[in-house]
Design a protein around this motif. Structure first.
Motif, PDB file in Angstrom:
ATOM      1  N   LEU A  22       0.960  -1.245  -0.003  1.00 47.68           N
ATOM      2  CA  LEU A  22       0.036   0.385   0.382  1.00 47.68           C
ATOM      3  C   LEU A  22       0.941   1.274   0.266  1.00 47.68           C
ATOM      4  O   LEU A  22       0.671   1.991  -0.600  1.00 47.68           O
ATOM      5  CB  LEU A  22      -0.942   0.217   1.472  1.00 47.68           C
ATOM      6  CG  LEU A  22      -1.297   1.221   1.282  1.00 47.68           C
ATOM      7  CD1 LEU A  22      -2.805   1.711   0.712  1.00 47.68           C
ATOM      8  CD2 LEU A  22      -2.826   1.539   2.180  1.00 47.68           C
ATOM      9  N   SER A  23       1.839   0.995   1.026  1.00 51.86           N
ATOM     10  CA  SER A  23       2.680   2.348   1.254  1.00 51.86           C
ATOM     11  C   SER A  23       3.946   2.674   0.852  1.00 51.86           C
ATOM     12  O   SER A  23       4.779   3.555   0.667  1.00 51.86           O
ATOM     13  CB  SER A  23       2.552   3.315   2.936  1.00 51.86           C
ATOM     14  OG  SER A  23       2.773   2.180   3.345  1.00 51.86           O
ATOM     15  N   GLY A  24       4.698   1.440   0.441  1.00 52.81           N
ATOM     16  CA  GLY A  24       6.322   1.024   0.099  1.00 52.81           C
ATOM     17  C   GLY A  24       7.240   1.037   1.490  1.00 52.81           C
ATOM     18  O   GLY A  24       8.282   1.281   1.787  1.00 52.81           O
ATOM     19  N   THR A  25       6.287   0.601   2.390  1.00 53.86           N
ATOM     20  CA  THR A  25       7.038   0.807   3.821  1.00 53.86           C
ATOM     21  C   THR A  25       6.083   1.289   4.746  1.00 53.86           C
ATOM     22  O   THR A  25       5.356   0.319   5.017  1.00 53.86           O
ATOM     23  CB  THR A  25       7.889   2.663   4.033  1.00 53.86           C
ATOM     24  OG1 THR A  25       8.389   2.265   5.096  1.00 53.86           O
ATOM     25  CG2 THR A  25       6.416   3.514   4.338  1.00 53.86           C
ATOM     26  N   GLY A  26       6.957   0.716   6.384  1.00 54.86           N
ATOM     27  CA  GLY A  26       6.250   0.426   7.217  1.00 54.86           C
ATOM     28  C   GLY A  26       5.295  -1.305   7.286  1.00 54.86           C
ATOM     29  O   GLY A  26       4.871  -1.506   8.797  1.00 54.86           O
ATOM     30  N   GLY A  59       6.918  -3.344  -5.667  1.00 51.68           N
ATOM     31  CA  GLY A  59       5.558  -2.566  -5.114  1.00 51.68           C
ATOM     32  C   GLY A  59       7.111  -1.070  -6.299  1.00 51.68           C
ATOM     33  O   GLY A  59       6.366  -0.403  -7.169  1.00 51.68           O
ATOM     34  N   LEU A  60       8.037  -1.884  -6.929  1.00 51.71           N
ATOM     35  CA  LEU A  60       9.428  -1.716  -7.731  1.00 51.71           C
ATOM     36  C   LEU A  60       8.751  -1.227  -9.001  1.00 51.71           C
ATOM     37  O   LEU A  60       8.771   0.106 -10.023  1.00 51.71           O
ATOM     38  CB  LEU A  60      10.946  -1.827  -7.225  1.00 51.71           C
ATOM     39  CG  LEU A  60      11.431  -1.679  -6.598  1.00 51.71           C
ATOM     40  CD1 LEU A  60      12.934  -2.336  -6.362  1.00 51.71           C
ATOM     41  CD2 LEU A  60      11.821   0.529  -6.357  1.00 51.71           C
ATOM     42  N   TRP A  61       7.925  -2.296  -9.096  1.00 52.72           N
ATOM     43  CA  TRP A  61       7.853  -2.488 -11.291  1.00 52.72           C
ATOM     44  C   TRP A  61       6.147  -1.356 -10.785  1.00 52.72           C
ATOM     45  O   TRP A  61       6.665  -0.628 -11.871  1.00 52.72           O
ATOM     46  CB  TRP A  61       6.806  -4.079 -10.839  1.00 52.72           C
ATOM     47  CG  TRP A  61       6.738  -4.305 -11.996  1.00 52.72           C
ATOM     48  CD1 TRP A  61       5.590  -4.331 -12.410  1.00 52.72           C
ATOM     49  CD2 TRP A  61       7.927  -4.349 -13.317  1.00 52.72           C
ATOM     50  NE1 TRP A  61       5.842  -4.435 -14.325  1.00 52.72           N
ATOM     51  CE2 TRP A  61       6.712  -4.601 -14.001  1.00 52.72           C
ATOM     52  CE3 TRP A  61       8.701  -4.668 -13.493  1.00 52.72           C
ATOM     53  CZ2 TRP A  61       7.257  -5.125 -16.134  1.00 52.72           C
ATOM     54  CZ3 TRP A  61       9.303  -4.239 -14.797  1.00 52.72           C
ATOM     55  CH2 TRP A  61       8.231  -5.224 -16.163  1.00 52.72           C
ATOM     56  N   ILE A  62       5.736  -1.112  -9.902  1.00 53.07           N
ATOM     57  CA  ILE A  62       4.968  -0.295 -11.067  1.00 53.07           C
ATOM     58  C   ILE A  62       5.342   0.977 -10.202  1.00 53.07           C
ATOM     59  O   ILE A  62       4.338   1.493 -11.170  1.00 53.07           O
ATOM     60  CB  ILE A  62       3.359  -0.699  -9.470  1.00 53.07           C
ATOM     61  CG1 ILE A  62       4.107   0.297  -7.971  1.00 53.07           C
ATOM     62  CG2 ILE A  62       3.368  -2.040  -9.280  1.00 53.07           C
ATOM     63  CD1 ILE A  62       2.359  -0.391  -7.409  1.00 53.07           C
ATOM     64  N   VAL A  63       6.354   1.703 -10.028  1.00 52.64           N
ATOM     65  CA  VAL A  63       6.663   2.719 -10.368  1.00 52.64           C
ATOM     66  C   VAL A  63       8.327   2.937 -10.828  1.00 52.64           C
ATOM     67  O   VAL A  63       8.341   3.665 -11.340  1.00 52.64           O
ATOM     68  CB  VAL A  63       7.132   3.645  -9.264  1.00 52.64           C
ATOM     69  CG1 VAL A  63       5.322   4.394  -8.810  1.00 52.64           C
ATOM     70  CG2 VAL A  63       7.486   2.568  -7.237  1.00 52.64           C
ATOM     71  N   PRO A 173      12.151   1.917  -3.457  1.00 52.69           N
ATOM     72  CA  PRO A 173      13.633   2.118  -3.785  1.00 52.69           C
ATOM     73  C   PRO A 173      14.656   2.217  -2.479  1.00 52.69           C
ATOM     74  O   PRO A 173      15.721   1.684  -1.948  1.00 52.69           O
ATOM     75  CB  PRO A 173      14.088   2.432  -4.772  1.00 52.69           C
ATOM     76  CG  PRO A 173      13.121   3.365  -5.420  1.00 52.69           C
ATOM     77  CD  PRO A 173      11.941   3.115  -4.029  1.00 52.69           C
ATOM     78  N   PHE A 174      14.699   3.693  -2.354  1.00 50.14           N
ATOM     79  CA  PHE A 174      14.901   3.766  -0.702  1.00 50.14           C
ATOM     80  C   PHE A 174      15.839   3.047  -0.333  1.00 50.14           C
ATOM     81  O   PHE A 174      16.258   2.314   0.695  1.00 50.14           O
ATOM     82  CB  PHE A 174      14.899   4.590  -0.141  1.00 50.14           C
ATOM     83  CG  PHE A 174      15.874   5.369   1.201  1.00 50.14           C
ATOM     84  CD1 PHE A 174      17.155   6.134   1.270  1.00 50.14           C
ATOM     85  CD2 PHE A 174      15.294   4.741   2.640  1.00 50.14           C
ATOM     86  CE1 PHE A 174      17.782   6.498   1.708  1.00 50.14           C
ATOM     87  CE2 PHE A 174      15.697   5.737   3.345  1.00 50.14           C
ATOM     88  CZ  PHE A 174      17.286   6.443   3.532  1.00 50.14           C
ATOM     89  N   ASN A 175      13.985   1.940   1.215  1.00 48.75           N
ATOM     90  CA  ASN A 175      13.884   1.375   1.318  1.00 48.75           C
ATOM     91  C   ASN A 175      14.429   0.084   1.065  1.00 48.75           C
ATOM     92  O   ASN A 175      15.292  -1.010   1.754  1.00 48.75           O
ATOM     93  CB  ASN A 175      12.009   0.691   2.098  1.00 48.75           C
ATOM     94  CG  ASN A 175      11.992   2.302   3.031  1.00 48.75           C
ATOM     95  OD1 ASN A 175      12.626   2.659   3.426  1.00 48.75           O
ATOM     96  ND2 ASN A 175      10.873   2.793   2.545  1.00 48.75           N
ATOM     97  N   VAL A 213      -1.956  -7.331  -2.885  1.00 47.80           N
ATOM     98  CA  VAL A 213      -3.700  -6.528  -2.321  1.00 47.80           C
ATOM     99  C   VAL A 213      -3.262  -5.474  -2.323  1.00 47.80           C
ATOM    100  O   VAL A 213      -4.289  -4.116  -2.385  1.00 47.80           O
ATOM    101  CB  VAL A 213      -4.353  -6.785  -1.224  1.00 47.80           C
ATOM    102  CG1 VAL A 213      -5.826  -6.627  -0.961  1.00 47.80           C
ATOM    103  CG2 VAL A 213      -4.019  -8.909  -1.308  1.00 47.80           C
ATOM    104  N   GLY A 214      -1.921  -4.835  -1.395  1.00 47.59           N
ATOM    105  CA  GLY A 214      -2.149  -2.832  -1.007  1.00 47.59           C
ATOM    106  C   GLY A 214      -2.157  -2.744  -2.209  1.00 47.59           C
ATOM    107  O   GLY A 214      -1.732  -1.320  -3.303  1.00 47.59           O
ATOM    108  N   ILE A 215      -0.889  -3.102  -3.202  1.00 51.48           N
ATOM    109  CA  ILE A 215      -0.781  -2.499  -4.081  1.00 51.48           C
ATOM    110  C   ILE A 215      -2.123  -2.201  -5.022  1.00 51.48           C
ATOM    111  O   ILE A 215      -1.524  -1.253  -5.729  1.00 51.48           O
ATOM    112  CB  ILE A 215      -0.006  -3.108  -5.488  1.00 51.48           C
ATOM    113  CG1 ILE A 215       1.502  -2.850  -4.512  1.00 51.48           C
ATOM    114  CG2 ILE A 215       0.413  -2.655  -6.867  1.00 51.48           C
ATOM    115  CD1 ILE A 215       2.499  -3.921  -5.250  1.00 51.48           C
ATOM    116  N   ALA A 216      -3.532  -2.566  -5.355  1.00 49.81           N
ATOM    117  CA  ALA A 216      -4.393  -3.038  -5.607  1.00 49.81           C
ATOM    118  C   ALA A 216      -5.221  -1.824  -5.573  1.00 49.81           C
ATOM    119  O   ALA A 216      -5.974  -0.812  -5.855  1.00 49.81           O
ATOM    120  CB  ALA A 216      -4.906  -4.005  -5.923  1.00 49.81           C
TER     121      ALA A 216
END
Length: 247
Positions: A22-26, A59-63, A173-175, A213-216
């Protein structure tokens, strides 16, 4: 493995994978509490770090287009961040990591509590390459010293009025890079023993599905909603750090 052991691993993987998608972190914020019930701290941190990397790769793939569009912006954060990790590890010899984590948590709670429920979000538009480098370095140092590499970058990026994809193209990508370094260090310290490897057989597929699911859900958020999500997440990070330290 007992049923309760498997249940806690599944819950941690599902919660951590979803929030990463969902957020890329956490990931650690939502997964570590479950893992610590059935694993020792070193094993739990190792699994969370690896799960963060694996979910982060999705998550990297979608951005990817946003990353390639402005690679210099990412490198302003990433290169100083990588340089900061070993510096943070060296600080463990002279500072108390628990006290440092509590200080960071207080900052995150004040920030997240102040901005999280305001009608108008902060909007810092000026280009700040030097500050960006400093934020990246601090994130790397805190990643090495207190395992909270994403906290300060998430706070800083949440006040930039960028699109959600542009923000994630820096944060994700930082994380991934900082936590990949952590995974390598933990591997050489023997954190991935037989118990950890058995746990990964459960957490990896669960976390990967939860991340999707989070990415969706991420795709459905507006840019403003994503910025507000990051601000609320900083508040939750702060609360989570204090709870983990006090318990």
């Amino acid at each position: 493995m007992s049923g309760s052991f498997i249940a806690f691993l599944l819950l941690g993987a599902a919660a951590g994978g979803f929030i990463n998608g969902l957020s890329g972190t956490g990931t650690a914020l939502f997964a570590l509490g479950f893992y610590l019930v059935v694993l020792d701290p070193v094993q739990a941190v190792a699994i969370v770090a690896l799960m963060s990397v694996l979910a982060g790769l999705q998550g990297l793939w979608i951005v990817r287009r946003d990353i390639l569009a402005k690679p210099k912006r990412l490198l302003r954060f990433l290169l100083p961040g990588l340089a900061g990790v070993p510096f943070g590890l060296s600080l463990l010899n002279v500072i108390d990591a628990g006290t440092l984590r509590l200080g960071i948590a207080t900052l995150l709670i004040v920030y997240g509590g102040y901005f999280g429920f305001r009608a108008a979000l902060p909007a810092f538009t000026r280009r700040t390459p030097v500050v960006d480098c400093g934020i990246g370095f601090v994130g790397g140092v805190l990643g090495g010293a207190a395992s909270v590499s994403g906290a300060i970058p998430a706070m800083w990026l949440s006040i930039r009025p960028w699109t959600k994809s542009a923000t994630r193209a820096v944060l994700q990508p930082f994380n991934v890079a900082i936590l990949s370094t952590t995974v390598c260090l933990l591997f050489f310290k023997g954190a991935f023993d037989r118990t950890a490897m058995q746990a990964l057989l459960i957490t990896i597929p669960t976390g990967m599905v939860a991340a999707q699911v989070g990415i969706a859900v991420f795709r459905m958020l507006s840019d403003t909603a994503f910025r507000r999500l990051l601000i609320i997440l900083t508040l939750l990070m702060g609360v989570g750090i204090i709870v983990s330290e006090l318990t």
